[in-house]
Design an enzyme around this catalytic site. Sequence first.
Site, PDB file in Angstrom:
ATOM      1  N   ASP A   1       0.826  -1.210   0.000  1.00 26.67           N
ATOM      2  CA  ASP A   1       0.000   0.000   0.000  1.00 26.67           C
ATOM      3  C   ASP A   1       0.858   1.257   0.000  1.00 26.67           C
ATOM      4  O   ASP A   1       0.535   2.255  -0.655  1.00 26.67           O
ATOM      5  CB  ASP A   1      -0.939   0.007   1.215  1.00 26.67           C
ATOM      6  CG  ASP A   1      -1.986  -1.077   1.155  1.00 26.67           C
ATOM      7  OD1 ASP A   1      -2.357  -1.484   0.034  1.00 26.67           O
ATOM      8  OD2 ASP A   1      -2.433  -1.534   2.227  1.00 26.67           O
ATOM      9  N   LYS A   2       1.964   1.217   0.737  1.00 28.54           N
ATOM     10  CA  LYS A   2       2.839   2.381   0.796  1.00 28.54           C
ATOM     11  C   LYS A   2       3.630   2.578  -0.494  1.00 28.54           C
ATOM     12  O   LYS A   2       3.963   3.700  -0.865  1.00 28.54           O
ATOM     13  CB  LYS A   2       3.777   2.285   2.002  1.00 28.54           C
ATOM     14  CG  LYS A   2       3.114   2.718   3.298  1.00 28.54           C
ATOM     15  CD  LYS A   2       2.696   4.165   3.190  1.00 28.54           C
ATOM     16  CE  LYS A   2       1.566   4.507   4.137  1.00 28.54           C
ATOM     17  NZ  LYS A   2       0.954   5.806   3.830  1.00 28.54           N
TER      18      LYS A   2
ATOM     19  N   GLU B   1      -7.253  11.204 -12.521  1.00 27.33           N
ATOM     20  CA  GLU B   1      -7.519  12.421 -13.276  1.00 27.33           C
ATOM     21  C   GLU B   1      -6.418  13.440 -13.011  1.00 27.33           C
ATOM     22  O   GLU B   1      -6.215  13.832 -11.852  1.00 27.33           O
ATOM     23  CB  GLU B   1      -8.881  13.028 -12.877  1.00 27.33           C
ATOM     24  CG  GLU B   1     -10.063  12.107 -13.153  1.00 27.33           C
ATOM     25  CD  GLU B   1     -10.223  11.016 -12.106  1.00 27.33           C
ATOM     26  OE1 GLU B   1     -10.430   9.845 -12.498  1.00 27.33           O
ATOM     27  OE2 GLU B   1     -10.115  11.315 -10.921  1.00 27.33           O
TER      28      GLU B   1
ATOM     29  N   LYS C   1       6.007  -4.283   9.031  1.00 26.52           N
ATOM     30  CA  LYS C   1       4.914  -3.668   9.795  1.00 26.52           C
ATOM     31  C   LYS C   1       5.300  -3.624  11.268  1.00 26.52           C
ATOM     32  O   LYS C   1       6.012  -4.506  11.761  1.00 26.52           O
ATOM     33  CB  LYS C   1       3.616  -4.465   9.634  1.00 26.52           C
ATOM     34  CG  LYS C   1       3.122  -4.598   8.210  1.00 26.52           C
ATOM     35  CD  LYS C   1       1.807  -5.347   8.132  1.00 26.52           C
ATOM     36  CE  LYS C   1       0.641  -4.489   8.598  1.00 26.52           C
ATOM     37  NZ  LYS C   1      -0.668  -5.148   8.330  1.00 26.52           N
TER      38      LYS C   1
ATOM     39  N   PHE D   1       8.820 -14.885   6.782  1.00 22.66           N
ATOM     40  CA  PHE D   1       8.289 -13.760   5.995  1.00 22.66           C
ATOM     41  C   PHE D   1       9.270 -13.473   4.850  1.00 22.66           C
ATOM     42  O   PHE D   1       9.923 -12.445   4.819  1.00 22.66           O
ATOM     43  CB  PHE D   1       8.117 -12.538   6.892  1.00 22.66           C
ATOM     44  CG  PHE D   1       7.429 -11.353   6.251  1.00 22.66           C
ATOM     45  CD1 PHE D   1       6.919 -11.401   4.965  1.00 22.66           C
ATOM     46  CD2 PHE D   1       7.302 -10.175   6.969  1.00 22.66           C
ATOM     47  CE1 PHE D   1       6.295 -10.306   4.398  1.00 22.66           C
ATOM     48  CE2 PHE D   1       6.687  -9.065   6.407  1.00 22.66           C
ATOM     49  CZ  PHE D   1       6.181  -9.128   5.126  1.00 22.66           C
TER      50      PHE D   1
ATOM     51  N   ASP E   1       1.315  -9.513  -1.514  1.00 21.79           N
ATOM     52  CA  ASP E   1       0.026  -8.870  -1.251  1.00 21.79           C
ATOM     53  C   ASP E   1      -0.148  -7.715  -2.218  1.00 21.79           C
ATOM     54  O   ASP E   1       0.804  -6.986  -2.516  1.00 21.79           O
ATOM     55  CB  ASP E   1      -0.014  -8.356   0.199  1.00 21.79           C
ATOM     56  CG  ASP E   1      -1.396  -7.916   0.633  1.00 21.79           C
ATOM     57  OD1 ASP E   1      -2.373  -8.208  -0.082  1.00 21.79           O
ATOM     58  OD2 ASP E   1      -1.502  -7.282   1.695  1.00 21.79           O
ATOM     59  N   ALA E   2      -1.364  -7.542  -2.723  1.00 19.44           N
ATOM     60  CA  ALA E   2      -1.648  -6.407  -3.595  1.00 19.44           C
ATOM     61  C   ALA E   2      -1.695  -5.119  -2.776  1.00 19.44           C
ATOM     62  O   ALA E   2      -1.936  -5.135  -1.564  1.00 19.44           O
ATOM     63  CB  ALA E   2      -2.973  -6.617  -4.327  1.00 19.44           C
TER      64      ALA E   2
ATOM     65  N   LYS F   1      -4.035   3.088   3.806  1.00 21.21           N
ATOM     66  CA  LYS F   1      -3.413   3.166   5.135  1.00 21.21           C
ATOM     67  C   LYS F   1      -3.673   4.547   5.750  1.00 21.21           C
ATOM     68  O   LYS F   1      -2.788   5.182   6.317  1.00 21.21           O
ATOM     69  CB  LYS F   1      -1.911   2.908   5.025  1.00 21.21           C
ATOM     70  CG  LYS F   1      -1.577   1.445   4.773  1.00 21.21           C
ATOM     71  CD  LYS F   1      -1.912   0.576   5.970  1.00 21.21           C
ATOM     72  CE  LYS F   1      -1.660  -0.904   5.720  1.00 21.21           C
ATOM     73  NZ  LYS F   1      -2.681  -1.518   4.858  1.00 21.21           N
TER      74      LYS F   1
ATOM     75  N   LYS G   1      -3.138  13.415  -4.208  1.00 21.53           N
ATOM     76  CA  LYS G   1      -4.092  14.517  -4.371  1.00 21.53           C
ATOM     77  C   LYS G   1      -3.407  15.863  -4.205  1.00 21.53           C
ATOM     78  O   LYS G   1      -2.687  16.073  -3.218  1.00 21.53           O
ATOM     79  CB  LYS G   1      -5.215  14.407  -3.337  1.00 21.53           C
ATOM     80  CG  LYS G   1      -6.073  13.165  -3.472  1.00 21.53           C
ATOM     81  CD  LYS G   1      -7.131  13.105  -2.377  1.00 21.53           C
ATOM     82  CE  LYS G   1      -7.976  11.844  -2.504  1.00 21.53           C
ATOM     83  NZ  LYS G   1      -8.973  11.739  -1.402  1.00 21.53           N
TER      84      LYS G   1
END
Length: 387
Positions: free
Chosen positions: A16-17, A55, A165, A229, A237-238, A244, A264
Amino acid sequence: MITYFSSESVTEGHPDKVCDLISDAILDACLEGDPHSRVACETAITNDYVLIFGEITTRAKVDFAKIARETIRKIGYGDKGSGFDLETARIDVRIKGQSEDIAQGVDRVEQNVLGAGDQGLMFGYATDETKEYMPLPIALSHRIARRLSDVRKHKVIEGLGPDGKTQVTVAYEDGRPSFIDNVVLSTQHHDDVDLDALKTRIVHDVIDPVLSDYDTTKTTYQINPTGRFVIGGPDGDAGMTGRKIIVDTYGGYARHGGGAFSGKDSTKVDRSAAYMARYLAKNVVAAGLAKSCEIQLAYAIGLTEPVSINIDTFNTGVIPSDVLRRFIIEHFDLTPKGMIDRLGLRRPLFAQTACYGHFGREEKEFTWERLDSVELFEQLGYNDRSE
Protein backbone atom coordinates in the site's frame (compact mmCIF):
# COMPACT_ATOMS: atom_id res chain seq x y z
CA MET A 1 -7.58 2.36 36.10
CA ILE A 2 -5.39 0.95 33.31
CA THR A 3 -6.51 1.06 29.68
CA TYR A 4 -4.67 -0.11 26.58
CA PHE A 5 -4.40 1.37 23.10
CA SER A 6 -2.62 0.01 20.01
CA SER A 7 -1.52 1.67 16.77
CA GLU A 8 0.38 0.37 13.77
CA SER A 9 2.76 1.64 11.11
CA VAL A 10 4.29 0.13 7.97
CA THR A 11 7.55 0.58 6.08
CA GLU A 12 7.81 2.01 2.57
CA GLY A 13 8.09 -1.52 1.21
CA HIS A 14 4.54 -2.38 2.23
CA PRO A 15 2.48 -2.72 -0.99
CA ASP A 16 0.00 0.00 0.00
CA LYS A 17 2.84 2.38 0.80
CA VAL A 18 4.55 1.60 -2.51
CA CYS A 19 1.37 2.87 -4.15
CA ASP A 20 1.18 5.98 -1.93
CA LEU A 21 4.80 6.77 -2.80
CA ILE A 22 4.23 6.41 -6.54
CA SER A 23 1.10 8.57 -6.45
CA ASP A 24 2.79 11.31 -4.42
CA ALA A 25 5.93 11.18 -6.59
CA ILE A 26 3.73 11.75 -9.64
CA LEU A 27 2.00 14.63 -7.83
CA ASP A 28 5.39 16.20 -7.07
CA ALA A 29 6.47 15.88 -10.70
CA CYS A 30 3.29 17.63 -11.81
CA LEU A 31 3.71 20.44 -9.27
CA GLU A 32 7.36 20.91 -10.20
CA GLY A 33 6.38 21.63 -13.80
CA ASP A 34 3.08 23.36 -13.02
CA PRO A 35 2.29 24.52 -9.45
CA HIS A 36 -1.40 24.78 -10.38
CA SER A 37 -1.71 21.15 -11.48
CA ARG A 38 -4.92 19.33 -10.63
CA VAL A 39 -3.98 15.82 -9.56
CA ALA A 40 -5.99 12.87 -8.33
CA CYS A 41 -3.61 9.99 -8.99
CA GLU A 42 -4.28 6.43 -7.89
CA THR A 43 -1.90 3.48 -8.05
CA ALA A 44 -2.52 -0.26 -7.75
CA ILE A 45 0.21 -2.90 -7.60
CA THR A 46 0.51 -6.68 -7.56
CA ASN A 47 2.94 -9.31 -8.88
CA ASP A 48 5.16 -7.44 -11.36
CA TYR A 49 2.26 -5.21 -12.42
CA VAL A 50 1.43 -1.55 -11.76
CA LEU A 51 -1.69 0.36 -12.77
CA ILE A 52 -1.55 4.16 -12.60
CA PHE A 53 -4.94 5.77 -13.08
CA GLY A 54 -6.96 8.85 -12.18
CA GLU A 55 -7.52 12.42 -13.28
CA ILE A 56 -4.68 14.84 -13.92
CA THR A 57 -4.75 18.24 -15.60
CA THR A 58 -1.28 19.77 -15.85
CA ARG A 59 1.07 21.60 -18.19
CA ALA A 60 3.99 19.55 -16.84
CA LYS A 61 5.54 16.80 -18.95
CA VAL A 62 5.49 13.71 -16.77
CA ASP A 63 6.68 10.19 -17.56
CA PHE A 64 4.39 8.24 -15.24
CA ALA A 65 5.90 4.82 -15.87
CA LYS A 66 9.44 6.09 -15.34
CA ILE A 67 8.47 7.62 -11.99
CA ALA A 68 6.89 4.34 -10.91
CA ARG A 69 10.01 2.36 -11.81
CA GLU A 70 12.35 4.82 -10.08
CA THR A 71 10.20 4.80 -6.95
CA ILE A 72 10.03 1.01 -6.78
CA ARG A 73 13.79 0.69 -7.22
CA LYS A 74 14.49 3.37 -4.61
CA ILE A 75 12.36 1.50 -2.08
CA GLY A 76 14.54 -1.57 -2.50
CA TYR A 77 12.67 -3.76 -4.97
CA GLY A 78 13.52 -4.37 -8.61
CA ASP A 79 15.27 -7.73 -8.84
CA LYS A 80 13.70 -11.13 -9.29
CA GLY A 81 12.89 -12.58 -5.87
CA SER A 82 12.87 -9.21 -4.09
CA GLY A 83 9.09 -8.82 -4.20
CA PHE A 84 8.88 -7.01 -7.55
CA ASP A 85 10.85 -7.69 -10.73
CA LEU A 86 11.26 -4.53 -12.81
CA GLU A 87 12.77 -6.46 -15.70
CA THR A 88 9.54 -8.32 -16.42
CA ALA A 89 7.06 -5.85 -14.87
CA ARG A 90 4.22 -4.28 -16.82
CA ILE A 91 3.14 -0.73 -16.05
CA ASP A 92 -0.19 0.52 -17.42
CA VAL A 93 -1.16 4.19 -17.38
CA ARG A 94 -4.82 5.20 -17.52
CA ILE A 95 -4.84 8.94 -16.86
CA LYS A 96 -7.47 11.42 -18.03
CA GLY A 97 -8.09 15.09 -17.31
CA GLN A 98 -10.02 16.50 -14.36
CA SER A 99 -13.76 16.53 -14.86
CA GLU A 100 -15.00 19.85 -16.27
CA ASP A 101 -17.90 19.70 -13.83
CA ILE A 102 -15.46 19.64 -10.92
CA ALA A 103 -13.13 22.19 -12.47
CA GLN A 104 -15.88 24.79 -12.86
CA GLY A 105 -16.48 24.71 -9.11
CA VAL A 106 -12.81 24.75 -8.15
CA ASP A 107 -11.50 27.43 -10.53
CA ARG A 108 -13.51 30.61 -10.70
CA VAL A 109 -10.81 32.88 -12.08
CA GLU A 110 -13.11 35.78 -12.83
CA GLN A 111 -14.04 35.89 -9.14
CA ASN A 112 -10.44 35.25 -7.97
CA VAL A 113 -11.56 32.40 -5.73
CA LEU A 114 -10.72 28.74 -5.36
CA GLY A 115 -13.54 26.42 -4.42
CA ALA A 116 -13.14 23.16 -2.53
CA GLY A 117 -12.33 20.25 -4.87
CA ASP A 118 -14.84 17.99 -3.12
CA GLN A 119 -17.23 17.79 -0.23
CA GLY A 120 -16.06 16.09 2.94
CA LEU A 121 -15.03 16.34 6.56
CA MET A 122 -11.50 16.43 7.91
CA PHE A 123 -10.01 16.13 11.39
CA GLY A 124 -6.88 17.50 12.98
CA TYR A 125 -5.64 16.40 16.39
CA ALA A 126 -2.87 17.12 18.87
CA THR A 127 -2.00 15.95 22.37
CA ASP A 128 0.72 16.92 24.82
CA GLU A 129 1.64 13.31 25.66
CA THR A 130 4.65 13.29 23.27
CA LYS A 131 7.16 15.82 21.99
CA GLU A 132 5.60 15.43 18.54
CA TYR A 133 2.18 16.37 19.97
CA MET A 134 1.02 12.96 18.77
CA PRO A 135 -0.53 9.98 20.57
CA LEU A 136 2.26 7.78 21.91
CA PRO A 137 1.18 4.47 20.24
CA ILE A 138 1.36 5.84 16.69
CA ALA A 139 4.47 7.93 17.43
CA LEU A 140 6.36 4.84 18.62
CA SER A 141 5.04 2.67 15.81
CA HIS A 142 6.35 5.17 13.26
CA ARG A 143 9.72 5.50 15.00
CA ILE A 144 10.20 1.72 15.05
CA ALA A 145 9.09 1.33 11.42
CA ARG A 146 11.46 4.05 10.27
CA ARG A 147 14.34 2.54 12.25
CA LEU A 148 13.59 -0.87 10.75
CA SER A 149 13.95 0.67 7.31
CA ASP A 150 17.16 2.47 8.31
CA VAL A 151 18.89 -0.65 9.63
CA ARG A 152 18.00 -2.43 6.39
CA LYS A 153 19.32 0.33 4.15
CA HIS A 154 22.54 0.74 6.17
CA LYS A 155 22.96 -3.05 6.50
CA VAL A 156 23.09 -2.91 10.30
CA ILE A 157 21.13 -6.15 10.03
CA GLU A 158 21.85 -8.21 6.93
CA GLY A 159 19.18 -10.08 5.02
CA LEU A 160 16.17 -7.79 5.50
CA GLY A 161 13.62 -7.03 2.79
CA PRO A 162 11.74 -3.74 2.26
CA ASP A 163 8.33 -4.93 3.53
CA GLY A 164 7.55 -4.52 7.21
CA LYS A 165 4.91 -3.67 9.80
CA THR A 166 5.04 -2.49 13.40
CA GLN A 167 2.47 -2.23 16.17
CA VAL A 168 2.75 -0.80 19.67
CA THR A 169 0.33 -1.16 22.59
CA VAL A 170 0.62 1.47 25.31
CA ALA A 171 -0.87 1.07 28.79
CA TYR A 172 -2.49 4.24 30.12
CA GLU A 173 -3.13 5.04 33.77
CA ASP A 174 -5.59 7.84 34.46
CA GLY A 175 -5.38 8.88 30.83
CA ARG A 176 -1.59 9.22 30.65
CA PRO A 177 0.96 6.78 29.16
CA SER A 178 2.34 4.43 31.81
CA PHE A 179 4.27 1.55 30.19
CA ILE A 180 4.71 -0.30 26.91
CA ASP A 181 2.55 -3.42 27.00
CA ASN A 182 3.20 -5.05 23.64
CA VAL A 183 5.31 -4.62 20.51
CA VAL A 184 4.62 -6.51 17.28
CA LEU A 185 7.09 -6.35 14.40
CA SER A 186 7.04 -8.27 11.14
CA THR A 187 9.87 -7.85 8.65
CA GLN A 188 10.53 -9.39 5.28
CA HIS A 189 13.80 -11.32 5.18
CA HIS A 190 15.95 -13.43 2.89
CA ASP A 191 15.36 -17.17 2.76
CA ASP A 192 18.70 -18.05 4.38
CA VAL A 193 18.31 -15.86 7.48
CA ASP A 194 18.50 -17.54 10.90
CA LEU A 195 15.12 -16.61 12.38
CA ASP A 196 16.10 -16.89 16.06
CA ALA A 197 19.13 -14.68 15.49
CA LEU A 198 17.01 -12.25 13.49
CA LYS A 199 14.52 -11.86 16.34
CA THR A 200 17.32 -11.12 18.80
CA ARG A 201 18.85 -8.52 16.47
CA ILE A 202 15.49 -6.85 15.82
CA VAL A 203 14.89 -6.33 19.53
CA HIS A 204 18.45 -5.14 20.16
CA ASP A 205 19.01 -2.94 17.08
CA VAL A 206 15.51 -1.74 16.17
CA ILE A 207 13.11 -1.79 19.11
CA ASP A 208 15.29 -1.16 22.19
CA PRO A 209 16.87 2.10 20.89
CA VAL A 210 13.40 3.53 20.25
CA LEU A 211 11.93 2.47 23.59
CA SER A 212 14.93 3.32 25.78
CA ASP A 213 13.06 6.18 27.51
CA TYR A 214 9.96 4.12 28.27
CA ASP A 215 9.02 1.45 30.81
CA THR A 216 9.42 -1.92 29.05
CA THR A 217 9.63 -4.11 32.15
CA LYS A 218 6.22 -5.61 31.30
CA THR A 219 6.56 -5.58 27.52
CA THR A 220 5.79 -8.62 25.38
CA TYR A 221 7.60 -8.79 22.02
CA GLN A 222 6.11 -10.53 18.99
CA ILE A 223 8.73 -10.65 16.21
CA ASN A 224 7.61 -12.22 12.92
CA PRO A 225 4.86 -14.13 14.75
CA THR A 226 4.11 -16.36 11.72
CA GLY A 227 7.76 -17.44 11.77
CA ARG A 228 8.68 -16.92 8.11
CA PHE A 229 8.29 -13.76 5.99
CA VAL A 230 10.26 -14.29 2.78
CA ILE A 231 7.49 -13.58 0.26
CA GLY A 232 6.75 -9.90 0.72
CA GLY A 233 5.99 -6.67 -1.06
CA PRO A 234 3.68 -6.76 -4.10
CA ASP A 235 4.61 -10.43 -4.59
CA GLY A 236 2.94 -11.30 -1.30
CA ASP A 237 0.03 -8.87 -1.25
CA ALA A 238 -1.65 -6.41 -3.60
CA GLY A 239 -1.51 -2.71 -2.75
CA MET A 240 -3.49 0.45 -3.50
CA THR A 241 -3.19 4.16 -2.83
CA GLY A 242 -5.07 5.35 0.22
CA ARG A 243 -5.51 2.10 2.15
CA LYS A 244 -3.41 3.17 5.14
CA ILE A 245 -5.23 6.35 6.12
CA ILE A 246 -5.21 5.52 9.85
CA VAL A 247 -1.45 4.91 9.69
CA ASP A 248 -1.17 8.27 7.90
CA THR A 249 -2.92 10.20 10.67
CA TYR A 250 -3.31 9.35 14.37
CA GLY A 251 -3.32 5.57 14.53
CA GLY A 252 -7.02 5.45 15.36
CA TYR A 253 -6.53 7.49 18.54
CA ALA A 254 -8.38 10.44 16.99
CA ARG A 255 -11.08 10.42 14.33
CA HIS A 256 -10.51 10.42 10.58
CA GLY A 257 -12.83 11.92 7.99
CA GLY A 258 -12.28 9.03 5.60
CA GLY A 259 -10.49 10.74 2.73
CA ALA A 260 -6.99 9.64 1.71
CA PHE A 261 -4.14 12.12 1.17
CA SER A 262 -1.65 10.62 -1.28
CA GLY A 263 -1.87 11.49 -4.95
CA LYS A 264 -4.09 14.52 -4.37
CA ASP A 265 -3.16 18.14 -4.95
CA SER A 266 -4.16 20.56 -2.23
CA THR A 267 -7.30 21.90 -3.87
CA LYS A 268 -8.64 18.62 -2.55
CA VAL A 269 -9.57 19.56 1.00
CA ASP A 270 -9.08 15.92 2.01
CA ARG A 271 -5.43 16.93 2.16
CA SER A 272 -5.20 20.68 2.72
CA ALA A 273 -7.94 20.89 5.37
CA ALA A 274 -6.58 17.88 7.27
CA TYR A 275 -3.17 19.57 7.33
CA MET A 276 -4.69 22.89 8.41
CA ALA A 277 -6.76 21.27 11.15
CA ARG A 278 -3.63 19.55 12.48
CA TYR A 279 -1.76 22.86 12.38
CA LEU A 280 -4.45 24.61 14.40
CA ALA A 281 -4.86 21.80 16.93
CA LYS A 282 -1.09 21.55 17.49
CA ASN A 283 -0.70 25.28 18.07
CA VAL A 284 -3.66 25.26 20.47
CA VAL A 285 -2.07 22.52 22.58
CA ALA A 286 1.43 24.03 22.38
CA ALA A 287 -0.02 27.32 23.61
CA GLY A 288 -1.29 25.60 26.74
CA LEU A 289 -4.96 26.13 25.90
CA ALA A 290 -5.68 22.39 26.14
CA LYS A 291 -3.92 19.10 26.80
CA SER A 292 -5.57 17.59 23.73
CA CYS A 293 -7.54 19.15 20.91
CA GLU A 294 -9.47 17.82 17.93
CA ILE A 295 -10.70 20.14 15.19
CA GLN A 296 -13.17 19.15 12.49
CA LEU A 297 -13.60 21.10 9.25
CA ALA A 298 -16.27 20.29 6.66
CA TYR A 299 -16.64 21.57 3.10
CA ALA A 300 -19.02 21.51 0.13
CA ILE A 301 -17.65 21.08 -3.37
CA GLY A 302 -17.14 24.39 -5.17
CA LEU A 303 -17.69 26.53 -2.05
CA THR A 304 -14.85 28.42 -0.40
CA GLU A 305 -15.64 28.66 3.31
CA PRO A 306 -16.08 25.58 5.49
CA VAL A 307 -19.71 24.68 6.09
CA SER A 308 -18.92 23.72 9.68
CA ILE A 309 -16.15 23.94 12.28
CA ASN A 310 -16.14 21.91 15.48
CA ILE A 311 -13.60 21.95 18.31
CA ASP A 312 -13.32 19.40 21.10
CA THR A 313 -10.72 19.73 23.87
CA PHE A 314 -12.04 16.71 25.81
CA ASN A 315 -12.56 18.68 29.04
CA THR A 316 -8.88 19.72 29.07
CA GLY A 317 -9.34 23.26 27.73
CA VAL A 318 -8.70 26.39 29.74
CA ILE A 319 -11.16 28.41 27.63
CA PRO A 320 -14.58 27.47 26.22
CA SER A 321 -14.49 25.75 22.84
CA ASP A 322 -16.92 28.25 21.33
CA VAL A 323 -14.53 31.10 22.23
CA LEU A 324 -11.69 29.21 20.57
CA ARG A 325 -13.85 28.55 17.53
CA ARG A 326 -14.68 32.23 17.06
CA PHE A 327 -11.03 33.14 17.49
CA ILE A 328 -9.94 30.70 14.78
CA ILE A 329 -12.60 31.96 12.37
CA GLU A 330 -11.46 35.55 12.98
CA HIS A 331 -7.71 34.97 12.60
CA PHE A 332 -7.30 32.11 10.09
CA ASP A 333 -8.33 31.87 6.45
CA LEU A 334 -9.88 28.42 6.10
CA THR A 335 -10.71 28.69 2.40
CA PRO A 336 -8.80 26.29 0.11
CA LYS A 337 -6.71 29.18 -1.22
CA GLY A 338 -6.05 30.49 2.28
CA MET A 339 -4.88 27.10 3.54
CA ILE A 340 -2.75 26.45 0.46
CA ASP A 341 -1.09 29.86 0.71
CA ARG A 342 -0.48 29.69 4.44
CA LEU A 343 1.07 26.23 4.34
CA GLY A 344 2.78 26.59 0.95
CA LEU A 345 1.10 23.55 -0.56
CA ARG A 346 1.81 24.17 -4.23
CA ARG A 347 5.39 22.91 -3.88
CA PRO A 348 6.64 19.40 -4.78
CA LEU A 349 7.00 18.17 -1.20
CA PHE A 350 4.54 15.31 -0.94
CA ALA A 351 6.53 12.16 -1.74
CA GLN A 352 8.24 12.46 1.64
CA THR A 353 4.86 12.54 3.40
CA ALA A 354 3.77 9.17 2.03
CA CYS A 355 5.53 7.02 4.67
CA TYR A 356 5.83 7.21 8.48
CA GLY A 357 2.87 9.54 8.95
CA HIS A 358 1.85 12.95 7.69
CA PHE A 359 1.95 14.39 11.20
CA GLY A 360 4.45 14.60 14.03
CA ARG A 361 7.39 15.09 11.65
CA GLU A 362 10.27 17.55 12.07
CA GLU A 363 11.19 18.06 8.40
CA LYS A 364 11.09 21.75 7.46
CA GLU A 365 8.80 21.06 4.49
CA PHE A 366 6.06 19.92 6.87
CA THR A 367 4.73 23.44 7.33
CA TRP A 368 1.57 22.22 9.09
CA GLU A 369 3.81 21.11 11.97
CA ARG A 370 5.11 24.62 12.64
CA LEU A 371 4.36 26.29 15.95
CA ASP A 372 4.36 29.82 14.55
CA SER A 373 0.87 30.68 15.86
CA VAL A 374 1.55 29.77 19.49
CA GLU A 375 2.00 33.38 20.57
CA LEU A 376 -1.28 34.34 18.93
CA PHE A 377 -3.13 31.59 20.77
CA GLU A 378 -1.32 32.39 24.02
CA GLN A 379 -2.70 35.90 23.78
CA LEU A 380 -6.20 34.44 23.65
CA GLY A 381 -5.55 32.41 26.80
CA TYR A 382 -4.11 35.44 28.60
CA ASN A 383 -7.02 37.67 27.64
CA ASP A 384 -9.56 35.07 28.68
CA ARG A 385 -8.00 34.55 32.12
CA SER A 386 -7.68 38.29 32.71
CA GLU A 387 -11.36 39.01 32.18
